[in-house]
Every structure is written in structure tokens, then in C-alpha cells.
Design an enzyme around this catalytic site. Structure first.
Site, PDB file in Angstrom:
ATOM      1  N   CYS A  99      10.377   4.556  11.820  1.00 55.06           N
ATOM      2  CA  CYS A  99       9.498   5.373  10.975  1.00 55.06           C
ATOM      3  C   CYS A  99       8.272   4.591  10.513  1.00 55.06           C
ATOM      4  O   CYS A  99       8.343   3.822   9.547  1.00 55.06           O
ATOM      5  CB  CYS A  99      10.289   5.883   9.775  1.00 55.06           C
ATOM      6  SG  CYS A  99       9.307   6.900   8.669  1.00 55.06           S
TER       7      CYS A  99
ATOM      8  N   CYS B  20       7.146   5.363   6.988  1.00 52.26           N
ATOM      9  CA  CYS B  20       7.953   4.750   5.926  1.00 52.26           C
ATOM     10  C   CYS B  20       7.630   3.257   5.806  1.00 52.26           C
ATOM     11  O   CYS B  20       7.530   2.732   4.701  1.00 52.26           O
ATOM     12  CB  CYS B  20       9.443   4.840   6.226  1.00 52.26           C
ATOM     13  SG  CYS B  20       9.997   6.428   6.812  1.00 52.26           S
ATOM     14  N   ASP B  21       7.505   2.573   6.928  1.00 50.13           N
ATOM     15  CA  ASP B  21       7.500   1.106   6.920  1.00 50.13           C
ATOM     16  C   ASP B  21       6.186   0.465   7.352  1.00 50.13           C
ATOM     17  O   ASP B  21       6.049  -0.764   7.285  1.00 50.13           O
ATOM     18  CB  ASP B  21       8.624   0.588   7.847  1.00 50.13           C
ATOM     19  CG  ASP B  21       9.992   1.062   7.381  1.00 50.13           C
ATOM     20  OD1 ASP B  21      10.157   1.251   6.157  1.00 50.13           O
ATOM     21  OD2 ASP B  21      10.876   1.262   8.224  1.00 50.13           O
TER      22      ASP B  21
END
Ligand code: NAP
Length: 314
Positions: free
Chosen positions: A136, A139-140
């Protein structure tokens, strides 16, 4: 063990399950939603959703799912953190087993979605989650400011991840096993011409290498045409090679295709061969896989469940 029989049990709280909850709750059926390890589903890992109808400015994925949950709860939907391990649909009431209890139901809507597919190479599992291997970018991605990263895959997801990562990373290697991308034309154009993205064609990952601190230190790849190997000096590896439908606990009792996706009964998108059991969203759709199509299937499944209960006694 509870002996009460639920009207509707919905498995999964992504777009499909949550929409089914709004409809069945509003029909006064007090649905029970079972949320697994990822409440809210895949959209909660997306940042901006720009193509959900009705949001001209876009909408945050997490916010959208939170709104859906509140909307369902407002009409009486109930939520329980539980993972269904097995089912028995051979007799009524239908039975669902979680690690803690057996749940009895008149109707069941399965909306378990799909999970990211992994490559399975050495080091991937060990360095997954907070150590440098992830699925992701939204997300990261921000953890990789001014660092080099690799994305594995050649579809729209891989291109999207790679383009998103150019906001942070100093360089993005896109590792693809062939010499043409599967992604849509516009994504191919954007990706292959981006100055920060370097294509690594005809290559497959061999090993995610770790460093002494337990983080990713490099990605070894092999050219499938020449056999030559090289280590990309990356600190992050983003795997984007598609998804696997979460249908395992049901695959023995419902029809699934060769890739594990639910195969609905002829003439319907959401009915299964078991009366009162419906499927919706990415676990049953390998073609469209959109938030809005999942929501649409959730709505169809809910209406079918309502009709079944009206006919057979709620
Ligand atoms: P996908 O289209 O199935 O692409 C998966 C990619 O991973 C392919 O390039 C495939 O290579 C590669 N791959 C599969 N298994 C592999 C393995 N074991 N090792 C190395 N590479 C492997 O999946 P997706 O990109 O997640 O897209 C899924 C669907 O969602 C598509 O319909 C897509 O168009 C849609 N989508 C749309 C958007 C958008 O419109 N903005 C964004 C994301 C996704 P091959 O090409 O060689 O098979």
C-alpha cells in the site's frame, strides 16, 4: 453458544458489505456484520477516491467507509469483530463458525473482498509490514522520502503505486515480468515517461534482501530473457501483482471459479446455489472491482435477502 437465529449475517465491512448493511438495516432486519482483520475493507487503505459518484471534489477512502458504517448503525446494524472459519449450509438455519462461537442465520451475505497477492520470494514475508515490504503506497509511501523504492507488477495498480511514490521517493524502479505493461494506455504513458520512474523490464523478483537492522536493504531481480541478476538498492518494496479473493472458508460449499472467485447462480450476480446465501463485491467480481460496483452488488444482495425473508418468514 447463542441459540437465537439472525435474520441477516453480513460477512465483511467493505463497500459491498456496508452497503448491504444500510439496505437491510433500513428494512428493519437488524443485520449482524462480521468484520474480519480489515474493517472497512480495501478503501480504507486508499487516500482520495475520485470516481465515487456524488463527490465532485473526491472523498477520503477511510471517511467514505466510516460514513457508510455510521449510516448502517443509524438504522440498527450491529457489528462484531469475528472471522468466519467454516460454514454449514447443508440445513437451516445456516451455521457460521468463528473461533469463539457458532452463529445461526436465516440469510447470509458474503462480502469478504480480496487480499493482495504476494510473490512468495525469499525475504518477502519476513520483511513485510513496517520493515520495508508493503502492498500500500498510500499507507506507507511517506516513509520513503528521498529513498529509492521498487514496485513489482505491470497493471494499473502497479502504475498507480509507482506514480504515487514519485511524490516521496528519489527513484522508483518498476519491476515487471514482461516488456509491455498490462495497465491502461493513459497510465502506461504517465508511468513510462515519468523522470523518477525507471522500468525494469522482463524481470522477476528473486529475493528481498534485509540488512542487520531488520529492514529492507535491496531487491534482487532476475532478467527472465538473459538470466542476469542485479540487486536494486531499494529501502522499500511495494508488491502490486493483483488480488486473491477471500473465499476459502466457503469454497467447499459454494461454487468458485478456477481463480477462487465465487460463481453466482445462473441469471443472477449475487445469488448462490444455496437459497438465502448471497455474494457481493470483489470476492465475486474479478472484472469490474470498483467501489461503486461492489456497493451495487451489496445493494442487490440485500434486496434479495429481504425478499427471501419476506417469502419464508423473517
Ligand atoms: P492486474 O491487472 O491483474 O495486474 C497484475 C500485474 O501483476 C500484471 O502485470 C501481472 O503480470 C503481474 N503479476 C501477477 N502475478 C505475478 C507474479 N507472481 N510475479 C510477478 N508479476 C506478477 O491487477 P491490478 O493492477 O491490481 O488491477 C486489477 C484491476 O483493477 C484491473 O482491472 C485494473 O484495471 C483495475 N484498477 C484500475 C485502476 C484505475 O482505474 N485507476 C487502478 C487500479 C486497478 P502480467 O501482465 O505479465 O500478467
Amino acid at each position: 453458544m447463542s441459540s437465537s437465529v439472525e435474520n441477516v449475517v453480513i460477512i465483511g465491512t467493505g463497500c459491498a458489505g456496508s452497503t448491504a448493511a444500510v439496505y437491510t438495516a433500513r428494512a428493519n432486519l437488524a443485520p449482524l456484520l462480521l468484520e474480519g482483520t480489515m474493517p472497512g475493507g480495501q478503501l480504507t487503505t486508499t487516500s482520495e477516491v475520485e470516481n465515487f459518484p456524488g463527490f465532485p471534489e473526491g472523498v477520503d477512502g477511510f471517511q467514505l467507509m466510516d460514513n457508510l458504517r455510521k449510516q448502517a448503525a443509524k438504522f440498527g446494524a450491529r457489528f462484531e469483530q469475528a472471522r468466519v472459519e467454516s460454514v454449514d449450509f447443508s440445513a437451516r438455519p445456516l451455521k457460521l463458525r468463528t473461533p469463539d462461537r457458532e452463529i445461526l442465520a436465516k440469510t447470509v451475505i458474503i462480502a469478504t473482498g480480496a487480499s493482495p497477492r504476494m510473490t512468495g520470494v525469499t525475504g518477502e514475508k519476513e520483511l513485510y509490514g513496517g520493515k520495508g515490504v508493503t502492498t500500500c503506497a498510500t499507507c506507507d509511501g511517506a516513509f520513503y522520502r528521498n529513498l529509492e523504492v521498487a514496485v513489482i507488477g505491470g497493471g494499473d495498480s502497479a502504475c498507480e503505486e509507482a506514480l504515487f511514490l514519485t511524490r516521496f521517493a528519489s527513484k522508483v524502479y518498476l519491476v515487471h515480468r514482461r516488456d509491455t505493461l498490462r495497465a491502461s494506455k493513459i497510465m502506461v504513458e504517465r508511468t513510462t515517461t515519468h523522470p523518477k520512474i525507471q522500468m525494469v523490464w522482463d524481470s522477476v523478483p528473486v529475493e528481498v534482501q534485509g540488512v542487520a537492522t531488520g529492514a529492507v536493504g535491496g531487491l534482487k531481480v532476475r532478467n527472465v530473457k538473459t538470466g542476469a541478476q542485479q540487486v536494486l538498492p531499494v529501502k522499500g518494496v511495494f508488491v502490486a501483482i493483483g488480488h486473491v479473493p477471500n473465499t476459502q472458508p466457503f469454497a467447499q460449499v459454494l461454487d468458485v471459479d478456477e481463480n477462487g472467485y465465487f460463481k453466482p447462480a445462473p441469471g443472477s450476480q449475487v445469488k448462490t446455489k444455496v437459497p438465502g446465501v448471497y455474494v457481493a463485491g470483489d470476492c465475486a467480481d474479478h472484472v469490474y472491482r470498483q467501489a461503486i460496483t461492489a456497493a451495487g452488488m451489496g445493494c442487490q444482495a440485500a434486496i434479495e435477502a429481504e425478499r427471501w425473508l419476506a417469502e419464508h418468514g423473517a
